[in-house]
Design a protein around this motif. Structure first.
Motif, PDB file in Angstrom:
ATOM      1  N   ALA A  21       0.830  -1.210   0.000  1.00  0.00           N
ATOM      2  CA  ALA A  21       0.000   0.000   0.000  1.00  0.00           C
ATOM      3  C   ALA A  21       0.862   1.257   0.000  1.00  0.00           C
ATOM      4  N   ALA A  22       1.914   1.250   0.799  1.00  0.00           N
ATOM      5  CA  ALA A  22       2.810   2.406   0.853  1.00  0.00           C
ATOM      6  C   ALA A  22       3.477   2.632  -0.497  1.00  0.00           C
ATOM      7  N   GLU A  23       3.897   1.554  -1.123  1.00  0.00           N
ATOM      8  CA  GLU A  23       4.532   1.670  -2.437  1.00  0.00           C
ATOM      9  C   GLU A  23       3.552   2.240  -3.459  1.00  0.00           C
ATOM     10  N   GLN A  24       2.314   1.756  -3.444  1.00  0.00           N
ATOM     11  CA  GLN A  24       1.304   2.259  -4.372  1.00  0.00           C
ATOM     12  C   GLN A  24       1.034   3.742  -4.153  1.00  0.00           C
ATOM     13  N   GLU A  25       1.075   4.180  -2.901  1.00  0.00           N
ATOM     14  CA  GLU A  25       0.837   5.585  -2.580  1.00  0.00           C
ATOM     15  C   GLU A  25       2.087   6.440  -2.765  1.00  0.00           C
ATOM     16  N   GLY A  26       3.227   5.796  -2.901  1.00  0.00           N
ATOM     17  CA  GLY A  26       4.473   6.544  -3.058  1.00  0.00           C
ATOM     18  C   GLY A  26       4.939   7.213  -1.782  1.00  0.00           C
ATOM     19  N   VAL A  27       4.650   6.553  -0.653  1.00  0.00           N
ATOM     20  CA  VAL A  27       5.071   7.096   0.638  1.00  0.00           C
ATOM     21  C   VAL A  27       5.863   6.037   1.385  1.00  0.00           C
ATOM     22  N   PRO A  28       6.710   6.456   2.314  1.00  0.00           N
ATOM     23  CA  PRO A  28       7.426   5.469   3.128  1.00  0.00           C
ATOM     24  C   PRO A  28       6.445   4.678   4.000  1.00  0.00           C
ATOM     25  N   LEU A  29       6.775   3.449   4.286  1.00  0.00           N
ATOM     26  CA  LEU A  29       5.947   2.599   5.136  1.00  0.00           C
ATOM     27  C   LEU A  29       5.701   3.272   6.481  1.00  0.00           C
ATOM     28  N   SER A  30       6.709   3.893   7.047  1.00  0.00           N
ATOM     29  CA  SER A  30       6.546   4.540   8.348  1.00  0.00           C
ATOM     30  C   SER A  30       5.496   5.648   8.282  1.00  0.00           C
ATOM     31  N   ARG A  31       5.439   6.379   7.166  1.00  0.00           N
ATOM     32  CA  ARG A  31       4.444   7.454   7.017  1.00  0.00           C
ATOM     33  C   ARG A  31       3.035   6.863   6.928  1.00  0.00           C
ATOM     34  N   ALA A  36      -2.090   6.035   9.847  1.00  0.00           N
ATOM     35  CA  ALA A  36      -3.130   5.165  10.408  1.00  0.00           C
ATOM     36  C   ALA A  36      -3.247   5.373  11.917  1.00  0.00           C
ATOM     37  N   ALA A  37      -2.126   5.508  12.587  1.00  0.00           N
ATOM     38  CA  ALA A  37      -2.141   5.734  14.035  1.00  0.00           C
ATOM     39  C   ALA A  37      -2.773   7.086  14.365  1.00  0.00           C
ATOM     40  N   GLU A  38      -2.449   8.106  13.582  1.00  0.00           N
ATOM     41  CA  GLU A  38      -3.033   9.431  13.793  1.00  0.00           C
ATOM     42  C   GLU A  38      -4.549   9.396  13.597  1.00  0.00           C
ATOM     43  N   ARG A  39      -5.020   8.704  12.572  1.00  0.00           N
ATOM     44  CA  ARG A  39      -6.463   8.592  12.339  1.00  0.00           C
ATOM     45  C   ARG A  39      -7.152   7.888  13.507  1.00  0.00           C
ATOM     46  N   GLU A  40      -6.517   6.856  14.040  1.00  0.00           N
ATOM     47  CA  GLU A  40      -7.092   6.137  15.182  1.00  0.00           C
ATOM     48  C   GLU A  40      -7.207   7.055  16.393  1.00  0.00           C
ATOM     49  N   LEU A  41      -6.190   7.855  16.650  1.00  0.00           N
ATOM     50  CA  LEU A  41      -6.245   8.772  17.787  1.00  0.00           C
ATOM     51  C   LEU A  41      -7.321   9.837  17.588  1.00  0.00           C
ATOM     52  N   ARG A  42      -7.477  10.358  16.361  1.00  0.00           N
ATOM     53  CA  ARG A  42      -8.543  11.326  16.081  1.00  0.00           C
ATOM     54  C   ARG A  42      -9.915  10.682  16.255  1.00  0.00           C
TER      55      ARG A  42
END
Length: 88
Positions: A21-31, A36-42
């Motif tokens: 998924a990260a590769e498809q989005e062009g973002v690092p896995l950590s990002r 996802a963690a930020e969305r869960e906290l919100r």
């Protein structure tokens, strides 16, 4: 923004799916994982606000829930239409 390296243990198939998924989005896995963690906290904060509101004022009525769902659907549609046009 300060960052901190941490170690977590995840199922191997989950890591592979996240990496894809990260590769498809062009973002690092950590990002991707941080997002996802930020969305869960919100989501948890929003749930607490709703619970507090309902404790003070009572449960939402069916009409209030329908209006909120319609508003969220309209916001989603607006976001998705603008995201689709900016990606082109």
């Amino acid at each position: 923004m300060a960052t901190k390296k941490v170690t977590v243990t995840l199922d191997e198939s989950l890591v592979e799916a996240l990496a894809d998924a990260a590769e498809q989005e062009g973002v690092p896995l950590s990002r991707l994982v941080a997002g996802a963690a930020e969305r869960e906290l919100r989501r948890r904060a929003a749930r607490a606000v709703v619970q507090e509101w309902q404790a003070e004022r009572g449960a939402f009525t069916p009409d209030e829930l329908a209006a909120a769902r319609a508003e969220m659907a309209a916001a989603d549609a607006e976001y998705l239409s603008s995201a689709g046009t900016s990606a082109a």
